[in-house]
Scaffold this active site. Structure first.
Site, mmCIF file in Angstrom:
data_model
loop_
_atom_site.group_PDB
_atom_site.id
_atom_site.type_symbol
_atom_site.label_atom_id
_atom_site.label_comp_id
_atom_site.label_asym_id
_atom_site.label_seq_id
_atom_site.Cartn_x
_atom_site.Cartn_y
_atom_site.Cartn_z
ATOM 1 C CB CYS A 93 69.515 13.844 61.636
ATOM 2 S SG CYS A 93 67.844 13.970 62.268
ATOM 3 C CD GLU A 94 65.272 7.722 60.797
ATOM 4 O OE1 GLU A 94 64.280 7.470 61.505
ATOM 5 O OE2 GLU A 94 65.911 6.838 60.192
ATOM 6 C CG HIS A 95 64.007 12.521 62.872
ATOM 7 N ND1 HIS A 95 64.592 12.235 64.086
ATOM 8 C CD2 HIS A 95 63.230 11.445 62.573
ATOM 9 C CE1 HIS A 95 64.187 11.057 64.516
ATOM 10 N NE2 HIS A 95 63.363 10.548 63.619
ATOM 11 C CG HIS A 96 65.592 17.783 61.446
ATOM 12 N ND1 HIS A 96 65.803 17.112 62.649
ATOM 13 C CD2 HIS A 96 64.418 18.442 61.584
ATOM 14 C CE1 HIS A 96 64.796 17.375 63.474
ATOM 15 N NE2 HIS A 96 63.949 18.178 62.857
ATOM 16 C CD GLN A 134 74.607 8.835 69.020
ATOM 17 O OE1 GLN A 134 74.470 10.017 68.755
ATOM 18 N NE2 GLN A 134 75.285 8.423 70.069
ATOM 19 C CG HIS A 162 72.631 14.116 66.946
ATOM 20 N ND1 HIS A 162 71.873 13.179 66.278
ATOM 21 C CD2 HIS A 162 73.411 13.408 67.813
ATOM 22 C CE1 HIS A 162 72.168 11.969 66.722
ATOM 23 N NE2 HIS A 162 73.100 12.083 67.658
ATOM 24 C CB CYS A 164 69.100 18.021 63.637
ATOM 25 S SG CYS A 164 69.263 16.676 64.821
#
Length: 204
Positions: A93-96, A134, A162, A164
């Site tokens: 995940c690019e956020h976490h 995704q 996910h 995250c």
């Protein structure tokens, strides 16, 4: 398509940190987490993490256009669905920067040329080994195949968990996210979408 499937921008390649800088960044995170980087168990952790990241994010150094470049025209008149389903992948995940674990189902309607089946799995691997959402990954896989092969249509479905969402935040384990992208005949003809879904679910 180029904007979707490019590797690093040229300026990002020029400014990529050195291995030593990456290892020092890991030490900083370990200290920030509250651990003692001088203890025996963590002595080689920065080196291991840097090597692991090089593998986990190797998709930035690979070009899907090159992977998809070789096609075959001797198809004996075959022009129906080509489907490769249940392709496993791991992404982050690019956020976490927490893992995404899932599988992809990819189909296309040949327009005179076909791909080697392993190439389809390789494209999933390339985009999976990058920081992702995704939704973006689903669109990138479809765009790469559509732009390079130029078939009559492409269909992509990704199902993933996910971590995250499972390990942090709301902490709901076992939930699955499904995303789809359709191009060409798959987008314009609902019947083709139904055939795609039916084949995925094993009732075709």
């Amino acid at each position: 398509m180029d904007a979707i499937i490019k590797n690093f921008p040229s300026d990002a390649v020029d400014t990529r940190p050195t291995l030593a800088e990456a290892e020092e960044a890991v030490r900083t995170l370990l200290r920030w987490a509250g651990d003692d980087v001088s203890r025996e168990g963590l002595a080689d952790t920065p080196k291991r993490v840097a090597a692991s990241y090089r593998e986990l994010f190797s998709g930035y150094d690979q070009d899907p256009e090159e992977v998809l470049g070789r096609t075959f025209e001797e198809v004996a008149g075959y022009d129906d669905i080509v489907l490769v389903k249940d392709i496993p992948f791991f992404s982050h995940c690019e956020h976490h920067m927490v893992p995404i674990i899932g599988k992809a189902h990819i189909a296309y309607l040949p327009g005179g040329k076909v791909l080697g089946l392993s190439k389809i799995a390789r494209v999933v691997e390339i985009f999976g080994r990058r920081l992702q959402t995704q939704e973006a990954m689903t669109a990138q896989v479809a765009s790469a195949i559509d732009g390079t092969l130029q078939p009559r249509g492409v269909a992509v479905m990704i199902e993933a968990e996910h971590l995250c969402m499972a390990m942090r935040g709301i902490q709901k384990q076992g939930s699955t996210t499904i995303t789809t992208t359709f191009t060409g005949a798959f987008k314009s003809d609902p019947h083709e979408q139904v055939r795609f879904m039916t084949l995925i679910r094993g009732r075709g």
